[in-house]
Scaffold this motif. Structure first.
Motif, PDB file in Angstrom:
ATOM      1  N   ALA A 545     104.406   9.615  23.418  1.00 18.17           N
ATOM      2  CA  ALA A 545     103.152   9.533  24.369  1.00 18.17           C
ATOM      3  C   ALA A 545     104.173   9.118  25.447  1.00 18.17           C
ATOM      4  O   ALA A 545     103.038   8.872  27.220  1.00 18.17           O
ATOM      5  CB  ALA A 545     102.201   8.723  23.689  1.00 18.17           C
ATOM      6  N   SER A 546     104.791   7.851  25.176  1.00 14.58           N
ATOM      7  CA  SER A 546     105.648   7.420  27.041  1.00 14.58           C
ATOM      8  C   SER A 546     106.355   8.107  27.703  1.00 14.58           C
ATOM      9  O   SER A 546     106.126   7.900  29.052  1.00 14.58           O
ATOM     10  CB  SER A 546     105.958   5.715  26.897  1.00 14.58           C
ATOM     11  OG  SER A 546     107.286   6.365  25.985  1.00 14.58           O
ATOM     12  N   ALA A 547     106.390   9.240  27.084  1.00 12.25           N
ATOM     13  CA  ALA A 547     107.519   9.926  27.942  1.00 12.25           C
ATOM     14  C   ALA A 547     106.693  11.377  28.668  1.00 12.25           C
ATOM     15  O   ALA A 547     107.241  11.320  29.651  1.00 12.25           O
ATOM     16  CB  ALA A 547     107.914  11.236  26.874  1.00 12.25           C
ATOM     17  N   ILE A 548     105.429  11.981  27.785  1.00 14.22           N
ATOM     18  CA  ILE A 548     104.389  11.912  28.411  1.00 14.22           C
ATOM     19  C   ILE A 548     104.088  11.649  30.038  1.00 14.22           C
ATOM     20  O   ILE A 548     103.779  12.391  30.665  1.00 14.22           O
ATOM     21  CB  ILE A 548     102.853  12.716  27.088  1.00 14.22           C
ATOM     22  CG1 ILE A 548     103.961  13.736  27.118  1.00 14.22           C
ATOM     23  CG2 ILE A 548     102.297  13.318  28.419  1.00 14.22           C
ATOM     24  CD1 ILE A 548     103.175  14.091  25.733  1.00 14.22           C
ATOM     25  N   LYS A 549     103.226  10.264  29.558  1.00 18.75           N
ATOM     26  CA  LYS A 549     103.200   9.372  30.919  1.00 18.75           C
ATOM     27  C   LYS A 549     104.091   9.572  32.110  1.00 18.75           C
ATOM     28  O   LYS A 549     104.117   9.548  33.360  1.00 18.75           O
ATOM     29  CB  LYS A 549     102.586   8.079  30.321  1.00 18.75           C
ATOM     30  CG  LYS A 549     101.295   7.917  30.472  1.00 18.75           C
ATOM     31  CD  LYS A 549     100.808   6.421  29.948  1.00 18.75           C
ATOM     32  CE  LYS A 549     101.132   5.292  30.872  1.00 18.75           C
ATOM     33  NZ  LYS A 549     100.484   4.283  29.569  1.00 18.75           N
TER      34      LYS A 549
END
Ligand SMILES: *[C@@H]1O[C@H](CO)[C@@H](O)[C@H](O)[C@H]1NC(C)=O
Ligand SMILES: *[C@@H]1O[C@H](CO)[C@@H](O)[C@H](O)[C@H]1NC(C)=O
Ligand SMILES: *[C@@H]1O[C@H](CO)[C@@H](O)[C@H](O)[C@H]1NC(C)=O
Ligand SMILES: *[C@@H]1O[C@H](CO)[C@@H](O)[C@H](O)[C@H]1NC(C)=O
Ligand SMILES: *[C@@H]1O[C@H](CO)[C@@H](O)[C@H](O)[C@H]1NC(C)=O
Ligand SMILES: *[C@@H]1O[C@H](CO)[C@@H](O)[C@H](O)[C@H]1NC(C)=O
Ligand SMILES: *[C@@H]1O[C@H](CO)[C@@H](O)[C@H](O)[C@H]1NC(C)=O
Ligand SMILES: *[C@@H]1O[C@H](CO)[C@@H](O)[C@H](O)[C@H]1NC(C)=O
Ligand SMILES: *[C@@H]1O[C@H](CO)[C@@H](O)[C@H](O)[C@H]1NC(C)=O
Ligand SMILES: *[C@@H]1O[C@H](CO)[C@@H](O)[C@H](O)[C@H]1NC(C)=O
Length: 632
Positions: A545-549
């Motif tokens: 999730a943090s990578a996508i953000k």
């Protein structure tokens, strides 16, 4: 007329006698062709080996008439063969004698001090019924290797006593160009056919006769492998009337976007038909599950996960019988270990021998194995493992059934360097560099390609994560732990199993099992490789999730800047190609798409990663065309 004929006959006898010594020398040469020597003085071989090479191979009936079988034989993906071979649709069947160019890595391998080194490409082949070194060399590999050479590189195997399931290395002959003497970029291995002559071969590969003679000498021997030096890959003329592929499969996994329009329309119609059919199946399945499944719910849990056996005695008995009946199918394929052998090897399953979970390390007859202790639920794994066999999957060597405690033990090859997880997240003196990480990514992708595309029915691993990826002594990756794997796809399950941080959203929410759930988890392993971060950090934030953000930005420069901040610190110390890092990041993000149908297929992934690998390697040669990252 009447007098002429005998005359002719005499003449041909005469010619035959003249030729006889040649024929003889030709067989003699075949008899002892143990390989092509190469200079293996490591400190001084001017980086000639290893190198990229190609072999010329022809599709042949009955078994090798499609790219899937041929790519399995050479342990490649279909795209890796179809691209250099000028084939636009990798899923179509091939015509007999259709030519292919197969990319391989050629290396110089030391045999022993008296024998020296020979150059070849390692292809591991699993012996099947009726196989001999001779037949596999001459038929499956079309004389690109010879049986004496197979014998030389497999000193542990006795040619007259092969067992089904033995893995033998078939050394595919190849040679690397000596960069100091020639301008050619690589040499294509080609097997001389009876009708060939130097000029026909030269024109076929678009090179000069002289360059062929320089490398191979004047005389050609039928069925010998020769090396054709070329500066660029010849474009093969493929038959223009390719037989239409049989029933397109419902998914668009094949990446053949060069098909003509009518093909697409036809494919679409059939695809929609299949989709409709699948929809009906799903509805029927739902109904089945709602009505019938509830009754059996408790029993089902047995088959999944490592939760162990919880059923009552009656059920247990039924399962034992089933298990034995089903397992007896593969008795001949695997070694059956005695329980006492395992006890001895692990000192009674002592903790000292514990690798992780319920897996122990043990030595039996001088061979080290990984031994996994399970309850009766081993059957699913055994059933799947018996169908799969690939260099990037951990190999099952045998098993042992111990009825008293109702335990079953699966015995695997021991993979020396432990899990990728331990290399990324635990303290090690040595850290993985980018080139190694990329190769690991490609290895995993190839393993997945095999289970998703080349096994029938398809197999979904369901638990791809860095701790299930093992690294061998050469740091090549193998996928392990098929304990949760499922064969057959598009199923829906109520039992959500897997590892937090890797589970795809559609599986978590709806229990939808498809190959795309492995693609999702693979995307997360890629993120781990790039960032060296854990999939869930101390605060409970999920890596994907943090990578996508982080990488939502459109601007590529900004993306690259963020990537540099996000990178595993240890990689800042080396020079690595920004181009390949960005390439892998793009693949990873694409794998994480919430919509499974928008995730790339494993074929596309293998292809993209191979491209990234090329970009990564360019730098190790001369740093050309890639930006360097420098330590701060
Ligand atoms: C192969 O055979 C040829 C001719 O019979 C002989 O001269 C040569 O020494 C042999 N090579 C090996 C490696 O045995
Ligand atoms: C390596 O290259 C140098 C010149 O570039 C040459 O003198 C030397 O013989 C080469 N060594 C080998 C083993 O080919
Ligand atoms: C090829 O196989 C041989 C023997 O199995 C091994 O010694 C060698 O390191 C392998 N080479 C590569 C490039 O994997
Ligand atoms: C192996 O050979 C035997 C006898 O030649 C034949 O009956 C059998 O079908 C063959 N098996 C396979 C798998 O080809
Ligand atoms: C390989 O060589 C043998 C002779 O040694 C020949 O009989 C056979 O047809 C060849 N195989 C192929 C596929 O060309
Ligand atoms: C070296 O390898 C060759 C071919 O396998 C074998 O015949 C020979 O005995 C070996 N020599 C030694 C010293 O091991
Ligand atoms: C053949 O191999 C099997 C195991 O691989 C072994 O038990 C047997 O003794 C071998 N037979 C001969 C004649 O070498
Ligand atoms: C390699 O290419 C250079 C420049 O194109 C040329 O001068 C040289 O003769 C070539 N060498 C060989 C061995 O063909
Ligand atoms: C080589 O073979 C081709 C046909 O395969 C033939 O046309 C040509 O004459 C042959 N050349 C020589 C020198 O034998
Ligand atoms: C590929 O094969 C086709 C069909 O034979 C041919 O027309 C074409 O020229 C070949 N080359 C390329 C680059 O597509």
């Amino acid at each position: 007329m009447k007098t002429l004929k005998p005359h002719h006959h005499q003449l041909s006898t005469f010619i035959f006698i003249l030729l006889f010594p040649f024929l003889k020398s030709q067989t003699a040469r075949q008899q002892n062709n143990t390989g092509y020597t190469c200079p293996n003085n490591n400190n001084n071989n001017n980086n000639t080996y290893p190198c990229q090479t190609y072999v010329y191979y022809k599709a042949t009936p009955p078994n090798y008439l499609d790219l899937a079988t041929i790519s399995d034989l050479f342990q490649l993906s279909r795209l890796m063969i179809s691209k250099p071979s000028n084939i636009s649709s990798p899923s179509s069947p091939l015509l007999p004698n259709q030519p292919l160019l197969i990319p391989l890595t050629c290396s110089c391998n030391f045999i022993n001090t008296t024998f020296g080194s020979i150059s070849y490409s390692n292809i591991t082949y699993t012996i099947k019924p009726n196989d001999t070194f001779f037949l596999v060399s001459t038929i499956n590999f079309q004389n690109l290797t010879t049986y004496p050479s197979v014998q030389v590189v497999n000193p542990n195997l006795v040619a007259t006593n092969l067992s089904i399931g033995d893995n033998a290395v078939f050394p595919i002959f190849c040679k690397c160009p000596d960069k100091t003497k020639t301008n050619s970029s690589f040499m294509i291995s080609y097997v001389v056919q009876p009708h060939d002559n130097v000029s026909s071969i030269a024109s076929m590969f678009g090179t000069s006769e002289k360059s062929i003679v320089d490398v191979n000498g004047e005389r050609l021997y039928d069925y010998d492998t020769i090396f054709v030096p070329v500066t660029e890959l010849p474009v093969l003329k493929q038959p223009s009337t390719i037989v239409p592929s049989p029933a397109p499969r419902g998914n668009s996994d094949d990446g053949d976007d060069d098909d003509d329009k009518s093909g697409i329309v036809k494919g679409l119609a059939i695809g929609l038909g299949i989709l409709g059919f699948l929809l009906i199946l799903v509805i029927v399945f739902w109904f089945y599950r709602e009505v019938l499944f509830k009754k059996e719910k408790k029993g089902k849990g047995l088959y999944f996960g490592d939760k162990g056996y919880k059923g009552n005695d009656e059920k247990k008995k039924k399962m034992d019988v089933n298990f034995m009946a089903n397992v007896s199918d593969c008795l001949d394929k695997y070694r059956v270990f005695g329980f006492d052998e395992l006890v001895e090897a692990t000192d009674g399953f002592d903790e000292r021998f514990l690798i992780q979970g319920s897996v122990y390390k043990g030595e039996i007859d001088g061979q080290v194995y990984a031994i996994k202790k399970m309850k009766w639920n081993a059957y699913e794994e055994l059933k799947i493992l018996q169908k799969v066999n690939h260099g990037n999957l951990v190999k099952l060597e045998g098993f042992c059934i111990e009825p008293e405690e109702s335990n079953c033990y699966l015995v695997y090859e021991y993979v020396e360097n432990g899990s990728l997880y331990s290399w990324l997240h635990e303290d090690k003196n040595e850290k993985l560099n980018w080139v190694t990480r990329l190769r690991i990514a490609v290895d995993i992708a190839n393993g997945l390609l095999y289970i998703h595309e080349h096994t029938r029915p398809k197999v979904v691993h369901k638990d791809i994560k860095s701790s299930n990826i093992l690294l061998d002594s050469n740091m090549r990756a193998k996928i392990a732990n098929f304990g949760l794997a499922k064969s057959g796809i598009n199923a829906i399950t109520m039992h959500i199993v897997g590892t937090q941080g890797y589970i795809s959203p559609e599986y978590l929410a709806d229990g939808i099992v498809s190959t795309k759930m492995d693609v999702f988890s693979f995307g997360i392993v890629l993120l781990e490789l790039i960032s060296g971060k854990e999939v869930i950090d101390e605060e409970g934030n999920v890596l994907w999730a943090s990578a996508i953000k982080t990488f939502e930005v459109k601007n590529e420069q900004e993306k690259a800047r963020r990537l540099k901040e996000w990178l595993d610190r240890t990689m800042l110390k080396e020079t690595c190609s920004m181009e390949s890092l960005m390439g892998v990041l793009h693949v990873a993000i694409a794998c994480l798409n919430r919509d499974p149908s928008k995730r790339p297929s494993i074929i596309d992934i293998v292809y993209s990663l191979s491209k990234c690998e090329e970009a990564g390697f360019e730098l190790s040669d001369d740093g050309f065309g890639s930006e360097r990252l420098v330590a701060r």
